[in-house]
Motif scaffolding. Sequence first.
Motif, PDB file in Angstrom:
ATOM      1  N   ALA A 195       0.832  -1.207   0.000  1.00  0.00           N
ATOM      2  CA  ALA A 195       0.000   0.000   0.000  1.00  0.00           C
ATOM      3  C   ALA A 195       0.865   1.255   0.000  1.00  0.00           C
ATOM      4  CB  ALA A 195      -0.939  -0.006   1.209  1.00  0.00           C
ATOM      5  N   ASP A 196       1.948   1.257   0.789  1.00  0.00           N
ATOM      6  CA  ASP A 196       2.854   2.408   0.812  1.00  0.00           C
ATOM      7  C   ASP A 196       3.454   2.643  -0.564  1.00  0.00           C
ATOM      8  OD1 ASP A 196       2.397   2.790   3.502  1.00  0.00           O
ATOM      9  OD2 ASP A 196       4.203   1.718   4.144  1.00  0.00           O
ATOM     10  N   TRP A 197       3.862   1.569  -1.193  1.00  0.00           N
ATOM     11  CA  TRP A 197       4.480   1.644  -2.517  1.00  0.00           C
ATOM     12  C   TRP A 197       3.510   2.233  -3.537  1.00  0.00           C
ATOM     13  CZ3 TRP A 197       3.721  -2.714  -6.269  1.00  0.00           C
ATOM     14  CH2 TRP A 197       4.452  -2.526  -7.454  1.00  0.00           C
ATOM     15  N   THR A 250       2.780  -4.652 -12.858  1.00  0.00           N
ATOM     16  CA  THR A 250       3.331  -5.379 -11.708  1.00  0.00           C
ATOM     17  C   THR A 250       2.212  -5.820 -10.777  1.00  0.00           C
ATOM     18  OG1 THR A 250       5.342  -4.038 -11.838  1.00  0.00           O
ATOM     19  CG2 THR A 250       4.980  -5.263  -9.811  1.00  0.00           C
ATOM     20  N   LEU A 251       1.252  -4.932 -10.521  1.00  0.00           N
ATOM     21  CA  LEU A 251       0.123  -5.274  -9.656  1.00  0.00           C
ATOM     22  C   LEU A 251      -0.721  -6.393 -10.270  1.00  0.00           C
ATOM     23  CD1 LEU A 251      -1.010  -1.682  -8.623  1.00  0.00           C
ATOM     24  CD2 LEU A 251       0.008  -3.400  -7.117  1.00  0.00           C
ATOM     25  N   ALA A 252      -0.742  -6.472 -11.599  1.00  0.00           N
ATOM     26  CA  ALA A 252      -1.513  -7.509 -12.276  1.00  0.00           C
ATOM     27  C   ALA A 252      -0.854  -8.874 -12.179  1.00  0.00           C
ATOM     28  CB  ALA A 252      -1.717  -7.136 -13.746  1.00  0.00           C
ATOM     29  N   GLU A 308       7.481  -8.924  -3.900  1.00  0.00           N
ATOM     30  CA  GLU A 308       8.919  -8.731  -4.104  1.00  0.00           C
ATOM     31  C   GLU A 308       9.242  -7.267  -4.382  1.00  0.00           C
ATOM     32  OE1 GLU A 308      12.327  -9.971  -7.381  1.00  0.00           O
ATOM     33  OE2 GLU A 308      10.527 -11.213  -7.147  1.00  0.00           O
ATOM     34  N   THR A 309       8.452  -6.648  -5.261  1.00  0.00           N
ATOM     35  CA  THR A 309       8.699  -5.258  -5.622  1.00  0.00           C
ATOM     36  C   THR A 309       8.401  -4.323  -4.459  1.00  0.00           C
ATOM     37  OG1 THR A 309       8.008  -5.848  -7.853  1.00  0.00           O
ATOM     38  CG2 THR A 309       8.230  -3.503  -7.368  1.00  0.00           C
ATOM     39  N   PHE A 326      10.714   0.383  -9.796  1.00  0.00           N
ATOM     40  CA  PHE A 326       9.748  -0.279 -10.656  1.00  0.00           C
ATOM     41  C   PHE A 326      10.431  -1.302 -11.544  1.00  0.00           C
ATOM     42  CE2 PHE A 326       7.810   3.632  -9.440  1.00  0.00           C
ATOM     43  CZ  PHE A 326       6.485   3.308  -9.249  1.00  0.00           C
ATOM     44  N   MET A 327       9.724  -2.402 -11.785  1.00  0.00           N
ATOM     45  CA  MET A 327      10.233  -3.397 -12.699  1.00  0.00           C
ATOM     46  C   MET A 327      10.083  -2.852 -14.112  1.00  0.00           C
ATOM     47  SD  MET A 327      10.472  -5.990 -10.392  1.00  0.00           S
ATOM     48  CE  MET A 327      10.212  -7.625 -10.961  1.00  0.00           C
TER      49      MET A 327
END
Length: 340
Positions: free
Chosen positions: A230-232, A260-262, A269-270, A287-288
Amino acid sequence: MTNVNTHILNQMCIVHLEISAWSGRSRLDKSDFLDQSQLPPETAVSLGSKKLINDKIISRFHSLRSASHRACEKLGISFVGGYAIRVEDIENMDAQLTELKDQFQMAVADLVNNYQQLTEEWVRENPGFERQLRKALPSAENVGRRFSYDYSIFQIESTPTHDMHAKASKLFGRVLEEVANTARNYIETSLNGSTDKCSFITSRGRSILNTIQSRLRQLTFISSEFGQVADWVENLYHNLPAEGGISGEDYRQFATMLNTLANGERVMETAKLFAGAPKDTAREDLFMPAHSAGISSNIDEPHNIKRSIGYAQAEPSCDWGTNQSDSVTVEQKIDEPTAT
């Protein structure tokens, strides 16, 4: 793991809804067809049953039942036939359900008090079928007993013969799956199925990030690590332009986060990288890459990034997400309950 899952059980309560309503219908019998050449009006019969009252009257109770489930879904997550909700939210949950219960019971009283008038109006609206409808009508008192609204709030603990801890551990994956579905739904409905089909969205489009981070914070009783996610997510939400549109590097970061969220396997990990990164680390380093095989491997083909968003057109190529209903569409898909 057992200690961790015991902590989960201690942090939550279960809300179980018990809501039932009269269907407003009766079985269609052969005796209802005195004249085989004369079929009853379509408004009065349906799939082997006859409607004894206007559907709009009964739909009020179904709406209140659905609203009750949505309220539970918003504060918690389905679990063992009910909803797991953090202890801190139980007072709020109880207040919401009490209000809905009061509305339900008032609607029942209104129906019972006006039952004769309402059913007589319905009979007159279905000429040629009056006798059959009147014959099937139950009494007002009988109808009143067919409505019920109740709910229970309790805590659970595992027993040696039934490992409730194992069930609790599955909640972690289900939360990540819900987040992934929310991100994918947004990509599908607001970005035309792929993040690289656009290079610009209006600033309202960032509201999906706020929706996701709020939901994760609601479910931190399942895992404190959801707070890191959530912070990210919230960090990017506040750093994206609040007006004037999102494009260029801002859009690249927005799109990369969505992808990434999907992918539930990479979210944690992220987020941990974000939590452990020095405060002066550049935002883009957290971010990836949008074209990373690790991100796209578990995402359905329509959502894959086939080229780097960094090379998207400099000028806006589309304006998906301009409609205020975009974020509402996603939230409705989250809240939709399964009626019981």
